[in-house]
Design a protein around this motif. Structure first.
Motif, PDB file in Angstrom:
ATOM      1  N   MET A 142     -62.650 207.201 -54.332  1.00 57.20           N
ATOM      2  CA  MET A 142     -61.376 207.218 -53.602  1.00 57.20           C
ATOM      3  C   MET A 142     -60.178 207.608 -54.475  1.00 57.20           C
ATOM      4  O   MET A 142     -59.263 208.242 -53.996  1.00 57.20           O
ATOM      5  N   ASP A 143     -60.150 207.197 -55.736  1.00 54.72           N
ATOM      6  CA  ASP A 143     -58.947 207.430 -56.551  1.00 54.72           C
ATOM      7  C   ASP A 143     -58.759 208.871 -56.936  1.00 54.72           C
ATOM      8  O   ASP A 143     -59.513 209.733 -56.753  1.00 54.72           O
ATOM      9  N   ASP A 155     -70.112 198.325 -54.789  1.00 54.12           N
ATOM     10  CA  ASP A 155     -69.220 198.940 -53.810  1.00 54.12           C
ATOM     11  C   ASP A 155     -69.796 198.896 -52.396  1.00 54.12           C
ATOM     12  O   ASP A 155     -69.930 199.908 -51.714  1.00 54.12           O
ATOM     13  N   TYR A 156     -70.145 197.703 -51.960  1.00 57.57           N
ATOM     14  CA  TYR A 156     -70.511 197.549 -50.557  1.00 57.57           C
ATOM     15  C   TYR A 156     -70.196 196.154 -50.069  1.00 57.57           C
ATOM     16  O   TYR A 156     -70.048 195.210 -50.827  1.00 57.57           O
ATOM     17  N   HIS A 213     -67.719 200.620 -47.602  1.00 59.56           N
ATOM     18  CA  HIS A 213     -67.403 200.753 -49.026  1.00 59.56           C
ATOM     19  C   HIS A 213     -65.890 200.762 -49.214  1.00 59.56           C
ATOM     20  O   HIS A 213     -65.161 201.218 -48.340  1.00 59.56           O
ATOM     21  N   ASN A 214     -65.435 200.299 -50.356  1.00 56.55           N
ATOM     22  CA  ASN A 214     -64.013 200.323 -50.674  1.00 56.55           C
ATOM     23  C   ASN A 214     -63.643 201.422 -51.665  1.00 56.55           C
ATOM     24  O   ASN A 214     -62.557 201.977 -51.601  1.00 56.55           O
ATOM     25  N   GLN A 215     -64.542 201.713 -52.610  1.00 50.37           N
ATOM     26  CA  GLN A 215     -64.222 202.616 -53.712  1.00 50.37           C
ATOM     27  C   GLN A 215     -64.682 204.050 -53.487  1.00 50.37           C
ATOM     28  O   GLN A 215     -64.279 204.947 -54.223  1.00 50.37           O
ATOM     29  N   ASN A 216     -65.550 204.264 -52.508  1.00 49.89           N
ATOM     30  CA  ASN A 216     -66.123 205.594 -52.297  1.00 49.89           C
ATOM     31  C   ASN A 216     -66.114 205.997 -50.832  1.00 49.89           C
ATOM     32  O   ASN A 216     -66.256 205.158 -49.946  1.00 49.89           O
ATOM     33  N   ILE A 217     -66.003 207.290 -50.623  1.00 48.75           N
ATOM     34  CA  ILE A 217     -66.242 207.911 -49.332  1.00 48.75           C
ATOM     35  C   ILE A 217     -67.678 208.422 -49.389  1.00 48.75           C
ATOM     36  O   ILE A 217     -68.093 208.990 -50.395  1.00 48.75           O
ATOM     37  N   PRO A 245     -63.731 204.425 -45.975  1.00 42.49           N
ATOM     38  CA  PRO A 245     -63.827 202.966 -46.117  1.00 42.49           C
ATOM     39  C   PRO A 245     -63.624 202.186 -44.817  1.00 42.49           C
ATOM     40  O   PRO A 245     -64.134 201.073 -44.685  1.00 42.49           O
ATOM     41  N   GLU A 246     -62.947 202.754 -43.849  1.00 40.65           N
ATOM     42  CA  GLU A 246     -62.733 202.044 -42.581  1.00 40.65           C
ATOM     43  C   GLU A 246     -63.900 202.205 -41.605  1.00 40.65           C
ATOM     44  O   GLU A 246     -63.854 201.698 -40.483  1.00 40.65           O
TER      45      GLU A 246
END
Length: 150
Positions: free
Chosen positions: A149-150, A103-104, A67-71, A127-128
């Protein structure tokens, strides 16, 4: 990626501004009583509760995701779950391009590591971290806390 028990959650509050909110919710809620569905905890924190059958390793590889936007904070409520993991930087074969709406992103790569998670334990996927969840037998009741994430 982090693996630990909910009783140790306080040590992770400082990693993200919403982790305290997320872990206080987890430790202050009867998780076994939660119904399947989505719960908005706070702005930037939501919980997805599922109760689904575990899958064989081969069946999870089509869902090797990040995911990029969420943990993700994934918590096993009941059952025994195995998860696969690999650093995103080591994944080379994209199966499905990133969907901003959902978000995937999915990879064709295979996990480097498999580990087990049982009742009361959690895993934090940043995200990593590319991960393949829901490996197991029988029903696995779990929840995924999505921390923006923000």
């Amino acid at each position: 990626m982090i693996i630990d028990t909910l009783t140790s959650a306080e040590r992770y509050y400082g990693l993200h501004r919403n982790f305290k909110t997320a872990f206080e919710y987890l430790n202050g809620t009867d998780l076994a009583a939660l119904e399947v569905g989505v719960i908005k905890v706070a702005d930037g924190v939501k919980v997805i509760v599922s109760n689904d059958p575990g899958r064989k390793v081969e069946e999870t590889l089509d869902r090797f995701e990040c995911h990029n936007q969420n943990i993700d904070i994934q918590v096993v409520i009941h059952g025994h779950e195995t998860m696969g993991w690999k650093p995103r930087k080591d994944c080379n074969s994209i199966a499905q391009e990133y969907s901003e709406e959902k978000d995937y992103m999915f990879y064709n790569d295979k996990p480097d590591t498999y580990f087990s998670v049982k009742d009361g334990q959690f895993v934090i996927f940043f995200p990593e971290d590319v991960h393949a969840p829901m490996i197991g037998e029988g029903l696995i009741k779990k929840l995924v806390v999505k921390v923006r994430m923000d």
